[in-house]
Design a protein around this motif. Structure first.
Motif, short mmCIF file in Angstrom:
data_model
loop_
_atom_site.label_atom_id
_atom_site.label_comp_id
_atom_site.label_asym_id
_atom_site.label_seq_id
_atom_site.Cartn_x
_atom_site.Cartn_y
_atom_site.Cartn_z
N LYS A 379 22.66 31.81 21.95
CA LYS A 379 22.77 30.70 20.86
C LYS A 379 22.62 29.40 21.62
O LYS A 379 22.28 28.54 20.94
CB LYS A 379 23.96 30.93 20.26
N GLU A 388 20.56 27.90 17.87
CA GLU A 388 21.06 28.28 16.65
C GLU A 388 21.89 27.24 15.85
O GLU A 388 22.38 26.56 16.70
CB GLU A 388 22.12 29.30 16.94
N VAL A 392 22.33 29.92 11.86
CA VAL A 392 21.05 30.39 11.73
C VAL A 392 20.54 30.27 12.97
O VAL A 392 20.21 29.40 13.54
CB VAL A 392 20.15 29.57 10.65
N ARG A 393 19.63 31.21 13.52
CA ARG A 393 19.20 31.42 14.77
C ARG A 393 17.66 31.24 14.56
O ARG A 393 16.89 31.79 13.65
CB ARG A 393 19.58 32.65 15.33
N GLY A 395 13.88 32.24 14.77
CA GLY A 395 13.31 33.56 14.71
C GLY A 395 13.77 34.10 13.51
O GLY A 395 13.33 35.48 13.21
N THR A 396 14.72 33.91 12.87
CA THR A 396 15.14 34.57 11.59
C THR A 396 14.95 33.53 10.43
O THR A 396 14.72 32.50 10.52
CB THR A 396 16.78 34.49 11.53
N GLY A 397 14.73 34.45 9.33
CA GLY A 397 14.16 33.59 7.90
C GLY A 397 12.95 33.00 8.37
O GLY A 397 12.02 33.53 8.62
N SER A 398 12.87 31.78 7.40
CA SER A 398 11.59 31.05 7.94
C SER A 398 11.38 30.24 9.00
O SER A 398 10.63 29.65 9.14
CB SER A 398 11.74 29.99 6.60
N ALA A 401 10.17 31.30 15.98
CA ALA A 401 11.10 32.09 17.16
C ALA A 401 11.29 30.93 18.16
O ALA A 401 11.87 30.98 19.05
CB ALA A 401 10.41 33.22 17.69
#
Length: 450
Positions: A379, A388, A392-393, A395-398, A401
């Motif tokens: 993180k 992060e 929300v990190r 590479g996740t969701g919209s 990476a």
């Protein structure tokens, strides 16, 4: 009965006198922290940002802070450029003093005469009128993005400024009431990322290396000598440091009760083996300031370095990095800059440290900064940035990476996405208890670019 009432009244009077005497002569440290904080925030906002002292006290100090802060009163000496804060108007005085070009320093001992002047060798050129950002202040507004930053729900409570940079242009911009392009705003812990960049500049000059140990003479001969520069930058030094706010802890003691903040942080003992435990620490970042400053033989050259080597080349004319009373930059917490100047720094990182064709940072240094540390569980990056935000990190969701974040207290956030050539700067006074989620704004901006 009358005699009893007289005795009771006398006892009560003695208690009141004793209480006021105690507050005046031996106030609790929590009150001294509160007054020190109030003096520092009012000083910086009056002399750097040109704001009204009483408005800053009410809006920035009292409204979001500890209930005891509502009892604080401040006095601004415009001639001496010193601010004094006292709880109940008389107790536990806190002091801060201003130096032109260097902002305000907390003065735990009240000695303004001890502050050394800061002189820079290079004056940053003012933004060119009528020219597009970053050379000037002109925006190339993209209507869809402008609509997003003007959405009150996405901007969040206490928003003071939002700017969106895409493909090297300022494409959306908005300001809260009472704030505009010319208002320098405090980045709080976003300053940590600036500290990492200053170290990168010294690495590029061959004066530092992330693998180096034996960082401080105070640590010679004990286990702390094994702490590397990379350990400090990745918040995995192992040094025990209490970062909790709202009481007298390591971080509040360092910021408001210590004239030598880095010296205080250097005295912390190991709580874990270096490189094994993630522990977010403003003490760590202030130590980093001392370490890079000591790579100069001349202290005056070190004090001028952020301005000469970073702010002037980028045209960050408003940027002020503040020091403690001992003359060490508070690289954890205290940089003021206009929104557009914060965006200029973000653009430097988006361009991998290259500005106008000149490589200022080592090649791939920004990639190093955002490389996740093992101790943080991915993180936090190796160079004073987050991977992060609000759960929300990258590479996740919209979120691509390669996204990463500069984060500061009370809602200061810059999201950077090199692959999209995108930075979103959001500044304000938004305590976490309000539940604002800046990632909703960031996600909408990313989606709008598809």
């Amino acid at each position: 009965m009358g005699r009893l009432l007289k005795i009771s009244g006398a006892v009560l009077a003695l208690i009141v006198v004793g209480l006021f005497g105690w507050l005046a002569l031996a106030p609790p440290q929590l009150l001294k922290v509160g007054d020190g904080y109030a003096a520092k925030i009012v000083c910086s906002n009056v002399f750097i940002a040109g704001r009204d002292a009483q408005a800053v006290l009410a809006d920035d100090v009292q409204a979001p802070g500890h209930p005891l802060l509502k009892l604080v009163r401040v006095d601004v000496d415009k001639e001496k450029q010193v601010v004094t804060a006292r709880i109940l108007g008389f107790a536990a005085p806190g002091y801060a003093a201003y130096r032109p070009g260097a902002g305000c320093a907390s003065l735990p001992d009240g000695d303004a005469a001890a502050l050394a002047p800061i002189e820079t060798k290079t004056a940053a050129s003012a933004p060119v009128p009528g020219v597009a950002w970053p050379e000037g202040e002109g925006a190339v507004i993209e209507p869809t993005l402008q609509k997003l930053v003007e959405d009150a729900d996405l901007a969040g409570p206490g928003m003071r400024a939002i700017a969106v940079i895409h493909d090297g242009q300022l494409v959306a911009e908005t300001y809260g009431q009472g704030f505009d392009r010319s208002t320098p705003l405090l980045g709080w812990s976003m300053t940590k990322s600036v500290t990492a960049a200053l170290i990168g500049l010294r690495i590029a000059e061959g004066r530092m290396d992330v693998s180096q140990g034996d960082l401080l003479p105070e640590w010679a001969g004990d286990e702390r000598a094994g702490i590397t520069l990379a350990d400090l930058m990745g918040m995995q030094s192992g040094l025990a440091f209490n970062e909790n706010y709202g009481a007298v802890t390591d971080v509040t003691r360092m910021l408001y009760l210590e004239r030598d903040m880095a010296g205080f942080a250097a005295r912390r003992t190991l709580g874990a083996k270096p490189g094994t435990n993630f522990s977010y620490s403003s003490g760590t970042s202030t130590l980093l300031s001392r370490i890079w400053m000591r790579t100069f033989d001349d202290p005056a050259a070190a004090l001028a370095f952020p301005y000469d080597a970073l702010f002037a080349p980028l045209g960050m004319t408003s940027a002020v990095l503040e020091t403690d009373e001992s003359g060490t930059f508070v690289g954890s917490s205290y940089m003021y800059a206009t929104t557009q100047d914060w965006a200029r720094f973000a653009q430097l990182l988006l361009q991998d440290g290259v500005w106008k064709g000149r490589a200022m940072l080592p090649k791939d240094y920004v990639a190093f900064m955002r490389t996740p540390t093992k101790a943080s569980g991915g993180k936090y990056g190796q160079g004073q940035v987050w991977l992060e935000e609000n759960g929300v990190r990258a590479g996740t969701g919209s979120f691509p990476a390669d996204a990463f974040w500069m984060l500061g207290h009370d809602g200061q956030v810059i999201m950077l996405v090199p692959s999209l050539k995108l930075a979103v700067v959001r500044l304000g006074l938004t305590p976490s208890r309000l539940g604002y989620d800046v990632q909703k704004l960031n996600a909408k901006v990313i989606e709008a670019l598809d």
